[in-house]
Structures are given as C-alpha cells and as structure tokens.
Design an enzyme around this catalytic site. Structure first.
Site: not given
Ligand code: SPD
Length: 287
Positions: A36, A111, A162
C-alpha cells in the site's frame, strides 16, 4: 491521491463521496510498500499522523480516541485475558492499550506490512511506547487472515481486529470466512472486537459489518464514539461474544486497574457509547 514530501504546509485530505476530510500539515514520507501507499505527515493540530492508501489511520494527539475504545470494552469483559490476538495495528497503539492489562501473558500481533511498523516506530514512537520492548508482545509480520485460518480452536481469550478500511490489504478482514475463523479460535468466554467504520461517512459498509458479525456470533453490538480526524468524525467499533453479551459488563477490578490510565474510555463512557446507537442504524439492523 498522492502527497509528495514537502517542507510547505498544505491541506492533506481523505476524499469520499464528494466530501474531503483533512488536516493542515507537511508531508514527511510518501512511499509505496509492497502492499500500500504509506504517508507520514506532521499536522499542526494533532502532531504526526499516518495515512494508508490516502485514508487517515492515526495521529499522535488523536489516537487514544480510537485505541482505548477498541481495546478496553473487550479486555475489561472477557472471562480470561491471558492470550490476546491483535490483527493489524502496526502503529502499536492497540498493543499499548492491551498491555496496560497485567493479566495478559501473550499478545500476538499480526501485521501484514513491516513498513507500517518501521515507520510508526520511527515517526510515531509514542503510539507503541514501551510495548515494542514488552516481552509479552509477539509481533509477526504476516497475513492476519491466514494466521486466523491456521490458529487452533478456542486458543485466544480475546481477538481484536485493528485493520484499515475495507479495501487493499484489509479487504479480506471484512468477510464471513475470516470472521468465522475469529469465532472458532476464540475460547467460549472470549470477546471479539473490530473497528467497524463510520455510521455516517460509510453508513452502508458499517451496517454490513455489524450484520455480518451478528450472523456469525450469538451476540454483537456496535459502540459509537468520536475520532475527529476520521471521515465525519463519527466512528464505531463492534464487539461480539458467544455465551452472553459480556462486553456490555466490564469486570470491576479490571476497570479499576486501567480507567485512570485512559483519556476517553471509562466504564461510564462505554455504557453511553453502546446506548448511543443512532435510531436509523438500529432500525436498519432490525430489518
Ligand atoms: N479510516 C480509519 C480506519 C481505522 C483503521 N485502523 C486505524 C489503525 C490504528 N491503529
């Protein structure tokens, strides 16, 4: 949209459906990893911030509004919290909030993009804080979808997703196969947590995410809060469980251990945030 590194202050925006959501600042890094586009900025209002594929992820003086609300409803309510899985979260903010809980023995953080971790450690070190050195943190740079598919049944006490938005490398985090695996690898008294987008800027996606989670887990409810740098500023996280909706009832001794270390999350805030479901979303979810 691409943002070239510059010493000039300018508007850095995320665009959706005729609206732009921006911060004024300088672009420090703008590069493509194998997964990305990663942009690091220095904003006037919220300090250094991170965008992935042009979408706001986090910023130094804004991130607690997101990370505390994703983590503590789950960690204060699951039956046990010894083994926790975080999928995504490469900036370290979710790991930092998790590790406030002393009962955690093993925090697996999966991750996909090593570059997100490297740049976050370099430019946003306050997010991960000491968690990067915490022996309980087991960071693996690999695909979270495959990790969930290969993990044993009933292995984790809490699973937290997340991820970024449902496009690019995070797209597969928003489908039933992945969610079924999350349920399978959670122990019976476990709690699942996932960021579930904005009920305003991404209303359809938000409803679909909650509906999908409700099709997989016996109990699931969205919680609503404010992350001003995200599209519309109105954000949601969805919590799910199997035996009872335990995520609605934080355990007192865990609350007592972390509440004073939080800026936004508290037991009282959480109660209001579950109850703050907009009527139009509640109606849609009942259909
Ligand atoms: N557009 C925001 C989406 C949130 C995704 N996660 C954010 C990462 C923070 N640890």
């Amino acid at each position: 949209m691409e943002h070239s590194p510059t010493s000039e202050r300018k508007w850095i925006d995320e665009y959706h459906n005729g609206v732009r959501y921006g911060l004024e600042g300088k672009v420090l890094i703008d590069e493509k990893s194998i997964y990305q586009r990663i942009t690091v900025i220095e904003s006037s209002r919220y300090g250094k911030g991170l965008l992935l594929d042009g979408c706001w992820m986090t910023a130094e003086r804004q991130e607690k509004q997101y990370h505390e609300c994703l983590v503590h409803p789950a960690l204060c309510s699951a039956e046990k919290i010894q083994k926790v899985l975080v999928i995504g979260g490469g900036d370290g903010g979710t790991a930092r909030e998790c590790l406030k809980h002393k009962e955690i023995k093993q925090l697996d953080m999966i991750e996909i993009d090593a570059r997100v971790v490297q740049l976050s450690q370099q430019y946003l070190p306050s997010l991960g804080g000491k968690s990067w050195q915490d022996p309980r943190l087991n960071l693996k740079i690999t695909d979270g979808i495959t990790w969930a598919a290969n993990s044993p049944n009933n292995f984790y006490d809490v699973v937290i997703v997340d991820g970024s938005d449902p496009a690019g490398p995070a797209k597969g985090l928003f489908n039933k196969t992945f969610l079924k695996n999350c349920k399978r690898i959670l122990c019976p008294g476990g709690v699942f947590a996932m960021q579930s987008e904005s009920p305003e800027a991404f209303r359809k996606i938000h409803i679909e995410i909650v509906q999908q989670i409700r099709q997989i887990f016996r109990y699931a409810d969205p919680l609503y809060g404010s992350v001003p740098m995200y599209p519309s500023g109105w954000w949601s996280w969805t919590f799910a469980s199997q035996n009872k909706p335990s995520y609605r009832n934080p355990i007192s001794y865990r609350v007592a251990a972390v509440e004073s270390k939080c800026e936004v999350w508290s037991e009282r805030w959480q109660k209001g945030a579950f109850d703050a479901i907009p009527a139009y979303i509640e109606r849609e979810l009942l259909k």
